[in-house]
Scaffold this motif. Structure first.
Motif, PDB file in Angstrom:
ATOM      1  N   ARG B 208      -2.117  -4.367  10.346  1.00  0.00           N
ATOM      2  CA  ARG B 208      -2.688  -5.083   8.875  1.00  0.00           C
ATOM      3  C   ARG B 208      -3.545  -5.196   8.548  1.00  0.00           C
ATOM      4  O   ARG B 208      -4.668  -4.806   7.802  1.00  0.00           O
ATOM      5  CB  ARG B 208      -0.962  -5.704   8.822  1.00  0.00           C
ATOM      6  CG  ARG B 208      -0.488  -4.566   8.197  1.00  0.00           C
ATOM      7  CD  ARG B 208       1.345  -5.125   7.574  1.00  0.00           C
ATOM      8  NE  ARG B 208       1.589  -6.791   7.737  1.00  0.00           N
ATOM      9  CZ  ARG B 208       2.569  -6.448   8.621  1.00  0.00           C
ATOM     10  NH1 ARG B 208       3.156  -5.382   9.271  1.00  0.00           N
ATOM     11  NH2 ARG B 208       3.181  -7.469   8.796  1.00  0.00           N
ATOM     12  N   ARG B 211      -6.969  -3.711   9.509  1.00  0.00           N
ATOM     13  CA  ARG B 211      -6.848  -1.964   7.948  1.00  0.00           C
ATOM     14  C   ARG B 211      -7.658  -3.269   6.860  1.00  0.00           C
ATOM     15  O   ARG B 211      -8.521  -2.722   6.183  1.00  0.00           O
ATOM     16  CB  ARG B 211      -5.481  -2.065   8.055  1.00  0.00           C
ATOM     17  CG  ARG B 211      -5.808  -0.308   6.576  1.00  0.00           C
ATOM     18  CD  ARG B 211      -4.587   0.392   6.345  1.00  0.00           C
ATOM     19  NE  ARG B 211      -4.159   1.263   5.497  1.00  0.00           N
ATOM     20  CZ  ARG B 211      -4.928   1.037   4.141  1.00  0.00           C
ATOM     21  NH1 ARG B 211      -4.113   0.352   3.565  1.00  0.00           N
ATOM     22  NH2 ARG B 211      -4.436   2.209   3.032  1.00  0.00           N
ATOM     23  N   ARG B 212      -6.989  -4.035   6.776  1.00  0.00           N
ATOM     24  CA  ARG B 212      -7.658  -5.089   5.151  1.00  0.00           C
ATOM     25  C   ARG B 212      -8.935  -5.008   5.317  1.00  0.00           C
ATOM     26  O   ARG B 212      -9.188  -5.010   4.638  1.00  0.00           O
ATOM     27  CB  ARG B 212      -6.709  -6.442   5.513  1.00  0.00           C
ATOM     28  CG  ARG B 212      -6.589  -6.794   3.567  1.00  0.00           C
ATOM     29  CD  ARG B 212      -5.474  -7.685   3.671  1.00  0.00           C
ATOM     30  NE  ARG B 212      -5.754  -8.496   3.840  1.00  0.00           N
ATOM     31  CZ  ARG B 212      -4.148  -8.673   5.112  1.00  0.00           C
ATOM     32  NH1 ARG B 212      -2.607  -7.765   4.834  1.00  0.00           N
ATOM     33  NH2 ARG B 212      -4.194  -9.405   5.954  1.00  0.00           N
ATOM     34  N   ARG B 216     -12.159  -3.994   3.372  1.00  0.00           N
ATOM     35  CA  ARG B 216     -13.043  -4.996   2.378  1.00  0.00           C
ATOM     36  C   ARG B 216     -14.383  -4.765   2.032  1.00  0.00           C
ATOM     37  O   ARG B 216     -15.456  -4.778   1.756  1.00  0.00           O
ATOM     38  CB  ARG B 216     -12.684  -6.157   3.224  1.00  0.00           C
ATOM     39  CG  ARG B 216     -11.566  -6.754   2.242  1.00  0.00           C
ATOM     40  CD  ARG B 216     -12.001  -8.202   1.615  1.00  0.00           C
ATOM     41  NE  ARG B 216     -10.636  -8.148   1.310  1.00  0.00           N
ATOM     42  CZ  ARG B 216      -9.430  -9.626   1.445  1.00  0.00           C
ATOM     43  NH1 ARG B 216      -9.742  -9.319   2.549  1.00  0.00           N
ATOM     44  NH2 ARG B 216      -8.099  -9.301   0.851  1.00  0.00           N
ATOM     45  N   ASN B 323      -3.694   2.460  -1.972  1.00  0.00           N
ATOM     46  CA  ASN B 323      -3.526   0.392  -1.826  1.00  0.00           C
ATOM     47  C   ASN B 323      -3.897  -0.085  -2.726  1.00  0.00           C
ATOM     48  O   ASN B 323      -4.736  -1.025  -3.329  1.00  0.00           O
ATOM     49  CB  ASN B 323      -5.429   0.377  -1.062  1.00  0.00           C
ATOM     50  CG  ASN B 323      -5.569   1.546  -0.034  1.00  0.00           C
ATOM     51  OD1 ASN B 323      -5.625   1.357   1.290  1.00  0.00           O
ATOM     52  ND2 ASN B 323      -6.221   2.615  -0.286  1.00  0.00           N
ATOM     53  N   GLU B 325      -2.204  -2.896  -3.297  1.00  0.00           N
ATOM     54  CA  GLU B 325      -2.132  -4.134  -3.622  1.00  0.00           C
ATOM     55  C   GLU B 325      -3.923  -4.521  -3.263  1.00  0.00           C
ATOM     56  O   GLU B 325      -4.247  -5.901  -3.365  1.00  0.00           O
ATOM     57  CB  GLU B 325      -2.092  -4.763  -1.569  1.00  0.00           C
ATOM     58  CG  GLU B 325      -2.746  -4.433  -0.325  1.00  0.00           C
ATOM     59  CD  GLU B 325      -2.019  -2.593   0.043  1.00  0.00           C
ATOM     60  OE1 GLU B 325      -1.769  -2.498  -0.933  1.00  0.00           O
ATOM     61  OE2 GLU B 325      -3.208  -2.162   1.012  1.00  0.00           O
ATOM     62  N   MET B 326      -5.540  -3.345  -3.277  1.00  0.00           N
ATOM     63  CA  MET B 326      -6.757  -4.187  -3.369  1.00  0.00           C
ATOM     64  C   MET B 326      -6.718  -3.171  -4.927  1.00  0.00           C
ATOM     65  O   MET B 326      -8.426  -3.395  -5.214  1.00  0.00           O
ATOM     66  CB  MET B 326      -7.225  -2.952  -2.072  1.00  0.00           C
ATOM     67  CG  MET B 326      -6.843  -3.750  -1.051  1.00  0.00           C
ATOM     68  SD  MET B 326      -7.843  -3.055  -0.163  1.00  0.00           S
ATOM     69  CE  MET B 326      -9.856  -4.087  -0.645  1.00  0.00           C
TER      70      MET B 326
END
Lengths: 352, 378
Positions: B208, B211-212, B216, B323, B325-326
């Protein structure tokens, strides 16, 4: 594989301590001795050393008989046979080549002989390097063999010295420029270089020219137009924006055996270094270089080369190199064209 | 419970295959295609089990369980950890396919990576796939029909899987792997309904985080220098991950090989042993190449999902973001560029994936990609 393992272990550790023992003799000073070891990958140098020793021994004893043994086809007892005194007197010199492929019989015979070498006999042993036959070498070293290293020459200065020596050997001389252009043309292969020196020296003799030495014109006449180039030189010229020079170097590189793939890799490394340095900011190279994964000298060099490069130029260069890498690996029809186009694109991407 | 339970969101395929297993429309060679993570291998294995099971796929009998685990004597599972299935890997299958089943009803050969057959190995199997003996059946799996040789494709009956719904994947993670509801929903969505990746995301904190970090990059990298450094990071991470995944196993395999050859503890290896060890190391190197490429491909797919979201926002499509959460980063990227640019960037990602698969130095392909993702003048 070679000597009984007990012996091998002992002698390995002993050389480990003494390192390059006092019996190591530099190339130029080889002389007859009961056991002469020539170790290293460069055949031409070893051959020269062998000839020198043989010549020196023959000068000392005109009756000298020279025996040759090829290690690979060795039959048990040959060494004892050859090293036994001759009925007609006279010294004996034995040349053994290919020790790196010595069969068990030779290893045993040599081990036995080395334990009690005959002082009047000169045995020259040639080992081309590598792990095979290490044990035998150690045995010979501890028996007092004089060892000479025949390493391949990496530096241009060494090659120049070698070429000058070759001319001397043939009784001729060459001008510094002639030596330089000869090494540029043939430096990667010492055997070729030696042959070229001999040819030039003989040519000088035949032509009865007024000049006593080989000049650069003669070298150009026979070996001109051939320059050995690596991908790195092509890359250097390319990022300096010298498109014309880069292209001609590239042609030379490809003509003297470079493959397009490593040329592109060199170009990629160069452009990558420029891009990294472009964001490094001010500061001492010793501090900045490690964080970018570069050596300080690489960093300094890239920083110097960065002048004339803009962001857009670097971006275009990165894209061109990546495209070329795909094309030389099968995405394009003609790898040579692909790398040429990359060289041109990158060179032109730099602001003149 | 039936054998088809783990094949989620594929009612049509399940119907076709289970009817075939009960004798309706059975044929000698099948090509199962579908996007990655849709369950191609699961479908093929379940089909193999159903063919062996007396109740056509109860999911509980001995035949079913051994077929699924790969232990059934008449079910052969073929997959590769290398880049290609080579001729020497598949040649034994030709003889094997000629044998009658020893205990079960069918002899089943499942090739899980049929897309990794190269021209040589593919052509080698042509005859065997075209006319197997009456009780032999071939099951080939590939992402799409175009990924196998046309001559193989034409010898097979085609079963297509589709992308399962996010809900179906989340439900599977909860039911089968005991993942918590919220996490399962996140993982299923973030993975784009890729069952295997979803499971990994749901159970591995490191995955995770990585991936984040990858997602970014496009928003944070500035300039060519930054792009090149970011590409270096990406390649480095992939290398480490593949190393971590293979290192222990490599050392263990080497130990085992040395033990098998009676060479444990020797300082210098005899030549015969050395050649064996070298062969093993070459294989391990191939495996590492494949592992590294797989990791990179995953990162690139993640990036693709990010720009898909950017495009969704730019076009005002109003569908759910992969995505979510982004969302803030996605919004920002959407404001900074036009839909055309987004499409160009998605093309650049596709190009980088293609190049890495075609043996371009991964670092170089990534550098070119990052340069395109983070434009210079802005």
């Amino acid at each position: 594989m070679a000597a009984p393992s007990g012996t091998r272990k002992k002698s390995t550790s002993s050389t480990g301590r003494s390192g390059g023992s006092a019996r190591t003799v530099p190339l130029g000073e080889v002389a007859p001795a009961p056991l002469v070891l020539l170790v290293g990958p460069e055949d031409v140098l070893a051959q020269r050393a062998m000839d020198d020793v043989t010549a020196a021994a023959r000068a000392a004893d005109p009756e000298l008989s020279v025996e040759r043994i090829a290690a690979s086809g060795y039959e048990r007892g040959t060494l004892a046979l050859m090293s036994s005194p001759s009925l007609f007197g006279g010294g004996i010199l034995i040349r053994i080549e290919g020790l790196e492929a010595a069969p068990e019989a030779l290893v045993q015979d040599l081990t036995a002989y080395a334990a009690d070498p005959v002082d009047e006999i000169c045995v020259i042993l040639r080992h081309a390097g590598g792990a095979r036959g290490r044990g035998l070498l150690d045995t010979l070293r501890s028996a007092g063999a004089r060892e000479t290293l025949c390493q391949s020459l990496a530096k241009d200065d060494d090659k120049l010295g070698f070429a000058a020596g070759e001319f001397r050997r043939s009784g001729a001389q060459a001008s510094p420029q002639a030596l330089r252009s000869l090494v540029d043309a043939l430096g990667s292969n010492l055997a070729e270089l030696a042959a070229a020196c001999r040819q030039l020296a003989e040519g000088l003799e035949l032509s009865e020219s007024t000049s006593a030495r080989v000049e650069v014109e003669q070298v150009e006449e026979w070996f001109g137009g051939r320059v050995e180039v690596t991908g790195f030189k092509v890359a250097d010229a390319t990022v300096a924006g010298r498109a014309d020079q880069a292209l001609s170097l590239l042609r030379h590189a490809l003509a003297t055996g470079s493959d397009p793939v490593p040329v592109v890799a060199a170009l990629a490394a160069k452009v990558r270094a420029l891009a990294k340095v472009s964001v490094a900011g001010r500061g001492r190279s010793a501090e900045l270089a490690p964080s970018l994964g570069m050596a300080p000298w690489q960093f300094d060099r890239a920083r110097r080369e960065l002048s004339g490069w803009t962001e857009e130029g670097l971006a275009a260069a990165v894209l061109a190199v990546a495209r070329a890498d795909a094309e030389v690996k099968g995405a394009g029809r003609d790898p040579v064209f692909a790398v040429e186009r990359a060289v041109l694109t990158v060179a032109r991407a730099r602001r003149p | 419970m039936t054998i088809w339970d783990d094949l989620v969101g594929q009612p049509e395929a399940v119907q076709t295959l289970s009817r075939a297993a009960s004798g309706e429309g059975m044929t000698h060679a099948w090509l199962v295609t579908g996007p990655p993570g849709s369950g191609r291998s699961t479908a093929a294995k379940a089909f193999a089990a159903a063919l062996q099971c007396p109740q056509v796929g109860c999911g509980e009998c001995h035949e079913c369980r051994t077929a699924l685990s790969g232990a059934h004597a008449d079910v052969t599972l073929v997959a590769t950890e290398h880049v290609h299935l080579r001729a020497e890997d598949v040649r034994p299958l030709i003889a094997l396919a000629q044998q009658r089943p020893s205990a079960g009803r069918w002899r089943v050969v499942v090739i899980e990576d049929a897309d990794r057959l190269n021209d040589t190995s593919g052509n080698l199997l042509l005859k065997a796939i075209e006319e197997p003996p009456p009780r032999t059946v071939w099951l080939l799996c590939a992402p799409g029909p175009d990924d196998v040789l046309v001559t193989i494709r034409s010898r097979c009956r085609h079963v297509g899987l589709r992308v399962p719904s996010v809900e179906a994947v989340a439900e599977l993670l909860v039911r089968r792997d005991g993942v918590e509801h919220q996490m399962a929903a996140f993982a299923a969505r973030a993975s784009g309904s890729h069952v295997g990746v979803a499971l990994r995301l749901a159970t591995d904190e490191g995955a995770r985080i990585r991936r984040r970090e990858v997602l970014r990059l496009p928003g944070s990298v500035r300039g060519v220098g930054g792009a090149v450094l970011a590409a270096g990071q990406l390649a480095e991470v992939a290398q480490q991950e593949s190393k971590a995944a293979t290192e222990d196993r490599n050392a263990r395999e080497r130990e085992e090989l040395l033990a098998a050859l009676g060479a444990t503890g020797l300082r210098t290896l005899p030549p015969a042993v050395r050649s064996q060890v070298r062969k093993l190391e070459e294989n391990q190197k191939r495996r590492a190449t494949r592992a590294q490429r797989d990791v990179l491909d995953r990162s690139l797919t993640d990036l693709l999902s990010l720009f898909r979201d950017v495009l969704v926002v730019q076009l005002g499509a109003g569908v759910e973001l992969t995505n979510a959460e982004m969302a803030a980063e996605v919004e920002q990227l959407a404001r900074q560029s036009s839909p055309e640019e987004t499409i160009h960037r998605m093309d650049a990602i596709a190009q980088a994936r293609f190049r890495i698969a075609a043996n371009v130095a991964p670092l170089l392909a990534l550098e070119a990609l990052m340069v395109q993702l983070c434009p210079v003048t802005r």
